[in-house]
Motif scaffolding. Structure first.
Motif, short mmCIF file in Angstrom:
data_model
loop_
_atom_site.label_atom_id
_atom_site.label_comp_id
_atom_site.label_asym_id
_atom_site.label_seq_id
_atom_site.Cartn_x
_atom_site.Cartn_y
_atom_site.Cartn_z
N GLU A 69 50.88 49.91 26.14
CA GLU A 69 50.64 50.65 27.18
C GLU A 69 49.52 50.03 27.71
OE1 GLU A 69 50.84 55.14 29.04
OE2 GLU A 69 51.28 54.89 26.97
N ALA A 70 48.41 49.90 27.08
CA ALA A 70 47.11 49.60 27.89
C ALA A 70 47.28 48.14 28.40
CB ALA A 70 45.99 49.83 26.69
N GLU A 71 48.07 47.40 27.79
CA GLU A 71 48.16 46.03 28.31
C GLU A 71 49.02 45.69 29.35
OE1 GLU A 71 47.15 43.85 23.90
OE2 GLU A 71 49.02 44.21 24.57
N LEU A 72 50.06 46.62 29.84
CA LEU A 72 51.01 46.40 30.72
C LEU A 72 50.53 46.16 32.31
CD1 LEU A 72 53.30 49.47 30.35
CD2 LEU A 72 53.79 47.18 29.88
N PRO A 73 49.38 46.64 32.80
CA PRO A 73 48.68 46.15 33.71
C PRO A 73 48.54 44.70 33.74
CG PRO A 73 47.48 48.17 32.96
CD PRO A 73 48.30 47.71 32.07
N PHE A 74 48.37 43.92 32.66
CA PHE A 74 48.02 42.50 32.87
C PHE A 74 49.42 41.78 33.40
CE2 PHE A 74 44.81 43.83 30.09
CZ PHE A 74 43.63 43.15 30.50
N LEU A 75 50.45 42.35 33.01
CA LEU A 75 51.91 41.87 33.63
C LEU A 75 51.81 42.01 35.17
CD1 LEU A 75 54.72 40.81 32.74
CD2 LEU A 75 55.57 43.27 32.93
N ASP A 76 51.19 42.84 35.94
CA ASP A 76 51.08 42.79 37.43
C ASP A 76 50.09 42.07 37.74
OD1 ASP A 76 53.07 45.02 37.58
OD2 ASP A 76 51.70 46.44 37.17
N LEU A 77 48.94 41.69 37.07
CA LEU A 77 47.75 40.85 37.42
C LEU A 77 48.51 39.45 37.31
CD1 LEU A 77 44.76 41.94 35.44
CD2 LEU A 77 45.36 42.06 37.85
N ASN A 78 49.38 39.04 36.31
CA ASN A 78 49.83 37.61 36.25
C ASN A 78 50.73 37.49 37.64
OD1 ASN A 78 49.58 35.98 33.53
ND2 ASN A 78 49.08 37.89 33.06
N ARG A 79 51.57 38.35 37.76
CA ARG A 79 52.59 38.27 38.96
C ARG A 79 51.68 38.18 40.19
NH1 ARG A 79 54.78 42.78 38.17
NH2 ARG A 79 56.53 42.13 36.71
N ALA A 80 50.73 39.21 40.49
CA ALA A 80 50.03 39.03 41.56
C ALA A 80 49.20 37.83 41.98
CB ALA A 80 48.95 40.26 41.64
N TYR A 81 48.72 37.28 40.78
CA TYR A 81 47.78 35.89 41.08
C TYR A 81 48.88 34.98 41.64
CZ TYR A 81 45.83 31.39 39.98
OH TYR A 81 45.38 30.24 40.27
N TYR A 82 50.29 34.94 41.34
CA TYR A 82 51.20 33.90 41.88
C TYR A 82 51.59 34.22 43.15
CZ TYR A 82 50.65 31.36 37.56
OH TYR A 82 50.26 30.58 36.60
N GLU A 83 51.47 35.56 43.57
CA GLU A 83 51.99 35.84 44.98
C GLU A 83 50.81 35.30 45.97
OE1 GLU A 83 52.44 40.09 44.84
OE2 GLU A 83 54.43 40.12 43.82
N ALA A 84 49.37 35.43 45.51
CA ALA A 84 48.43 35.02 46.22
C ALA A 84 48.21 33.59 46.29
CB ALA A 84 47.24 35.73 45.80
N HIS A 85 48.50 33.02 45.24
CA HIS A 85 48.28 31.41 44.93
C HIS A 85 49.73 30.82 44.23
CE1 HIS A 85 44.06 32.44 45.28
NE2 HIS A 85 44.27 33.48 44.35
N PRO A 86 50.50 30.62 45.23
CA PRO A 86 51.88 29.90 44.62
C PRO A 86 51.89 28.64 44.02
CG PRO A 86 51.79 30.54 47.04
CD PRO A 86 50.55 30.34 46.72
#
Length: 559
Positions: A69-86
């Motif tokens: 549960e504590a690591e779930l935010p990293f899933l969003d971080l990975n996804r958000a990086y590619y939204e900003a840097h395709p």
């Protein structure tokens, strides 16, 4: 299923090379490599092969189905990086430099400093046939801050030692540990017996606050405190005031978070790590219940990285709180402020130890009589100017002299630790820029035959993996000079010439490593560190310095 980078990874790019579909970025040669806080897996192109997990030296990669549960935010971080840097162009510009076929005799290089910068430099050199490298360090143990700087509760990060063991096992590699350049041999000795000398001596000192009361007992450097709980032999006999209920840490970078976690951690959880035994004994009797972190700037400018903040926020036995959220800072201004705003909304749990982050607060003076009793602080407002008496920036930025009016208050504390950055010492015989704390250079070249890498080259910035690209640049300049005939041929046999003591060689270090790990196995720990020089030398099978041997008289002393 996709794989996810969790926590602060080493960013050495082993996973990038292993990935068959090139879905991990930024890769070597791409903008941002070595500067981003971590690497990122593109969930749209990951094929779930798991090759990255076998290559990662610090176990930072996991399939998303196995995230806690504590690591779930990293899933969003990975996804958000590619939204900003395709990353439309998926071809890295320079994955692995091709080995050079060096003409003439072998290239003999001395590397001074056995930390990550020095070992990455050795690795880059040894990729090229005909190169031999001797790594020198004044301590009996190598790996620098990877051994003595990473917090004991970050055992995953410490696994970068796997990379270093691979470097140490390459043909042409040798150690001369427990050998101080400037006492046991000198710069001129190294220049004479090697084609080139590469300094990777790091940043061994901390930055002072420059405020009244800084020298009181109970006021200390977080750099030294970290070295103490990590078993650095220079700090094995240190003592810290842990008999009060509150400690104040000035600064809010990753080191400040590390110190706060260790001070508030359950000693029984630390007992399962490689924390030094003297520090563990002291922490078992500690009365500290609260650690206050002071940051002069606002939450959006906090110096700690997002992965480290997420790890702090996930602690389940310590309250992590933010005091007085600034009304002019939107909670969703950055991913970092979103996490901090959630911490600001938390309700404290009675009886828990706590870590309190205070922003826009600067220290004015440290107060006390025969020891520290508190810190006088005042609120700072944009542009976060300090008073004329302030000589350094507690957040590691450029010093300011503008007045910053505001009411003062005293935070009672028995221990004050400054965590405002590392700073390098001048290297005798080399030019030094006092403003930046670095040796002036061009692509790592001080002059043909003398080079720098790591923090002495670029300042105290970046992550463990940043040293890889830094070393590549320096080694490229060194090889260019060798191929151009600019390096003088060495005189004598190399590392053993003019050696006043035997020091600790690679086999000696492996003996120390084996002894620590064996004792760790008995206690259910990764290792039990030997924390004094005599014990380390005994484990290495060597002898202490100074048994009737005089230091070499030649050359310029080198600290």
């Amino acid at each position: 299923m996709t794989y996810v980078v969790t926590r602060s990874c080493c960013a050495d790019a082993s996973c990038v090379l292993a990935c068959p579909v090139n879905c991990i970025h930024p890769a070597p040669g791409e903008p941002g490599f070595g500067q981003t806080e971590m690497l990122y897996v593109d969930p749209r192109t990951c094929v779930d092969c798991g090759a990255c997990t076998t290559a990662c030296p610090v176990d930072a990669l996991k399939p998303h189905t196995r995230l806690t549960e504590a690591e779930l935010p990293f899933l969003d971080l990975n996804r958000a990086y590619y939204e900003a840097h395709p990353h439309g162009d998926r071809t890295p510009m320079a994955l692995v430099p091709a080995p050079r076929r060096l003409s003439g005799s072998e290239l003999r290089v001395a590397v001074v400093g056995a930390g990550p910068a020095g070992l990455f430099a050795a690795d880059e050199l040894l990729r090229h046939p005909g190169v031999t490298v001797t790594v020198y360090d004044r301590l009996p143990t190598p790996h620098g801050l990877a051994r003595a700087g990473v917090a004991p509760d970050h055992q995953d990060t410490k696994q970068v030692a796997r990379l270093f063991r691979a470097v140490e096992g390459q043909p042409g590699f040798s150690y001369r540990l427990d050998t101080e350049v400037g006492r046991d041999l000198h710069h001129a000795d190294l220049v004479r017996t090697h084609h080139a000398v590469l300094y990777a001596v790091g940043a061994a000192t901390d930055r002072p606050l420059g405020i009244e009361g800084e020298g009181l007992p109970g006021s200390a450097s977080a750099t030294d405190f970290v070295a103490w709980y990590n078993g650095h032999p220079d700090h094995s006999g240190a003592r810290y005031a842990l008999d009060g209920e509150r400690a104040v840490v000035i600064g809010n970078g990753n080191v400040a978070l590390d110190v706060a976690r260790v001070l508030t951690a359950d000693p029984e959880s630390l007992a399962r790590t490689d924390v030094s035994d003297p520090a563990l004994a002291a922490l078992r009797t500690s009365r500290i219940r609260e650690v206050v972190l002071l940051g002069r700037r606002g939450p959006a400018e906090a110096a700690f990285t997002l992965p480290e903040l997420l790890a702090l926020a996930s602690l389940d036995d310590v309250d992590v709180l933010v005091e007085e959220w600034p009304a002019d800072v939107p909670a969703d201004a950055t991913p970092k402020t979103e996490v901090l705003a959630r911490l600001a909304a938390r309700t404290p749990v009675p009886g828990r130890r706590r870590i309190v982050l205070r922003f826009r607060t600067r220290p004015v003076r440290i107060v006390g009589g025969d020891r520290v009793t508190g810190v006088v602080v005042e609120r700072s407002t944009p542009p976060y100017g300090g008073s004329a008496r302030e000589t350094s920036d507690p957040d590691g930025g450029t010093p300011r002299t503008a007045e910053s009016p505001g009411a003062t208050e005293t935070i009672e504390a028995s221990l004050v630790l400054r965590a405002i950055g590392y700073r390098a010492r001048p290297v005798p015989g080399l030019p030094f820029d006092g403003a930046t704390g670095t040796v002036p250079h061009q692509r790592g070249r001080v002059k043909p035959g003398v080079y720098v890498a790591g923090w002495i080259k670029r300042g105290a910035s970046g992550f463990i993996g940043t040293n890889k690209s830094c070393a590549q640049e320096t080694v490229s300049a060194l090889l260019d000079d060798f191929e151009a005939g600019l390096l003088a041929a060495p005189v004598g046999g190399g590392a053993t010439d003019d050696a006043p003591t035997r020091g600790v060689d690679l086999e000696g270090w492996r003996a120390i490593d084996a002894a620590e790990r064996a004792e760790g196995d008995l206690q259910g720990r990764p290792r039990v560190k030997l924390v004094d020089r005599e014990a380390l030398m005994a484990a290495a099978g060597g002898r202490s310095r100074g048994e009737g041997v005089a230091p070499s008289p030649r050359g310029t002393p080198q600290a």
